[in-house]
Design an enzyme around this catalytic site. Structure first.
Site, short mmCIF file in Angstrom:
data_model
loop_
_atom_site.label_atom_id
_atom_site.label_comp_id
_atom_site.label_asym_id
_atom_site.label_seq_id
_atom_site.Cartn_x
_atom_site.Cartn_y
_atom_site.Cartn_z
CG ASP A 202 -35.56 42.94 36.04
OD1 ASP A 202 -36.02 43.65 35.10
OD2 ASP A 202 -34.85 43.65 36.98
CB SER B 148 -21.39 41.58 44.18
OG SER B 148 -21.23 40.27 43.67
NE ARG C 275 -25.28 35.31 37.27
CZ ARG C 275 -25.72 35.71 38.51
NH1 ARG C 275 -27.08 35.88 38.72
NH2 ARG C 275 -24.76 36.51 39.08
CG ASP D 208 -28.45 41.66 50.26
OD1 ASP D 208 -28.52 43.18 50.17
OD2 ASP D 208 -27.63 41.16 49.79
CG ASP E 91 -30.12 34.29 37.48
OD1 ASP E 91 -29.27 34.32 38.65
OD2 ASP E 91 -30.36 34.89 36.74
CG ASP E 92 -26.31 33.18 41.44
OD1 ASP E 92 -27.11 33.13 42.07
OD2 ASP E 92 -25.36 34.01 41.72
#
Length: 437
Positions: free
Chosen positions: A134, A312, A107, A281, A202-203
């Site tokens: 990554d 997702s 992103r 998670d 990062d979002d």
């Protein structure tokens, strides 16, 4: 200073030795007759040399003071590292250093995350920002590198595909995320040996008091072994469901929120040997990992997500996540007493507040006849009852290992039409049922 003093004494000793050992002038019948003039000249030479040595001592003192101030106040810089030799600020021995680990992939919008972090960061030395990337995405790498010394840029070395079961082929991304988390957290706690870290993705965008919140919560996390994380995220933090006028409110929750969370190195020592290959998670939310411990979470979220794109595929984003309210008011958490969040004290106040609230039915709550009431309680028995009530109230109704999002001892606190509501199990609640998942 010692070197200057030694030099001064040595010089004057040699000077005296030279003068006293000098032979008398030839043809002088009485050398002692010149002694007064020699002593006067010697005193003048000594005075001149003394002034020179004093000036040398003053210069040494000034340079010493300048060096001490520089060491105390300068902000160390972090250069963009190569994969083999990452450059990261070392932990300070005298003052806590709390790094922010940002996990990035492909992103380029990571810029939104980093801009907010650097805008609100009170100290580059105390809150170093480490971006672990990554995927090897070139444009994202260019964006991260554009911040220069403001952030450290690590690159996950293993970008290979992962062998997964055939039925999980479409979940390859979740396996890579878990691998990246393990590597990046290993860098923070093993290579750079920090004692704690804030983990972001990062979002996410952060609130103005993001750093203040975590700085204040760190001592609480260290002192209370019934806590295992502090999260900036509130799963049910949509604006109609929270009291924005009480942005200072914090809660304990049995649900691991993630999305901007603080952990200690000791927890990583526990988790790393059994870290999962995927779905990290949800793995964290299992009883075997949680072990009865809770997290701290805010009334009003200190992070929001702008990442609809991801592995997702936007699950929950359009329905819930994009409506989360981000706190916009600075709360001076470091000047507040957070001891009420310690387990015994919290349960002495929170549980009586919940179960002393009058119980109402959903129809009464949705009607107009009780608008003047204070806090009320909706009681549920069983999984289906919880899901029906949660859906009617606008809450996220999914459960992980039987734990509702933002719940504590099965209780979910929310605001409904301006009134505090507790969605709660019966008072004789005995624990979560993992089969409710």
């Amino acid at each position: 200073v010692l070197w200057g003093a030694a030099l001064f004494l040595a010089w004057n000793g040699l000077l005296l030795l030279f003068l006293w050992s000098r032979p008398a002038p030839l043809g002088d019948p009485d050398p002692s007759s010149h002694l007064p003039s020699e002593l006067i000249r010697l005193a003048q030479d000594a005075e001149t040399e003394l002034e020179r040595q004093k000036e040398l001592l003053r210069q040494i003192h000034r340079l010493s003071g300048f060096w001490r101030r520089k060491q105390r106040h300068q902000r160390p810089t972090v250069s963009p590292p190569s994969p083999q030799t990452p450059s990261v600020l070392a932990p300070s021995q005298s003052e806590p250093v709390l790094p922010v680990l940002v996990l990035a992939c492909d992103r380029s919008s990571v810029q939104r995350c980093l801009d907010r972090l650097l805008r609100f960061r009170p100290s580059a030395r105390r809150f170093p920002v480490i971006v672990s990337q990554d995927c090897g995405h070139a444009e994202t790498a260019r964006v991260i590198a554009s911040y220069g010394d403001a952030v450290a840029h690590l690159r996950q070395p293993d970008l290979s595909d992962i062998a997964v079961p055939a039925e999980h082929r479409k979940f390859q991304g979740y396996y890579k995320i878990a691998r990246h988390y393990r590597w990046a957290l290993g860098q923070v706690f093993r290579t750079f040996r920090y004692g704690a870290a804030i983990v972001l993705e990062d979002d996410l965008e952060v609130a103005p008091d993001f750093f203040e919140y975590f700085e204040a919560a760190l001592p609480l996390l260290r002192s209370d072994n019934t806590l295992w994380c502090v999260s900036a995220w509130h799963d049910n933090g949509r604006e109609p469901l929270v009291d924005v006028s009480r942005a200072e409110l914090l809660y304990r929750t049995d649900f691991f929120p993630g999305l901007g969370w603080l952990l200690l190195a000791e927890l990583w020592d526990e988790l790393e040997p059994k870290w999962p290959r995927a779905f990290w998670d949800d793995w964290m939310r299992q009883p075997e990992q949680r072990r009865g411990r809770a997290c701290v979470r805010p009334e009003v979220s200190r992070t929001v997500t702008f990442g609809r794109k991801g592995v997702s595929h936007g699950q929950f984003f359009d329905q819930y996540l994009k409506f989360i309210k981000l706190n916009d008011r600075f709360v001076p958490f470091t000047r507040l007493d957070l001891s009420y969040l310690q387990k015994d004290e919290y349960e002495r106040s929170f549980l009586p507040a919940v179960y002393s609230a009058p119980e109402v039915r959903l129809e009464e709550l949705q009607g107009d006849g009780h608008q003047a009431l204070g806090p009320v309680r909706l009681q549920y028995r069983g999984r289906d009852a919880f899901k029906a009530l949660a859906k009617a109230l606008g809450l996220m109704d999914d459960l992980k290992s039987g734990v509702p999002r933002a719940g504590y001892r099965g209780i979910v606190s929310l605001v409904y039409r301006g009134r505090r509501v507790y969605l709660a199990p019966p008072q004789d609640w005995t624990g979560y049922d993992p089969t409710w998942s």
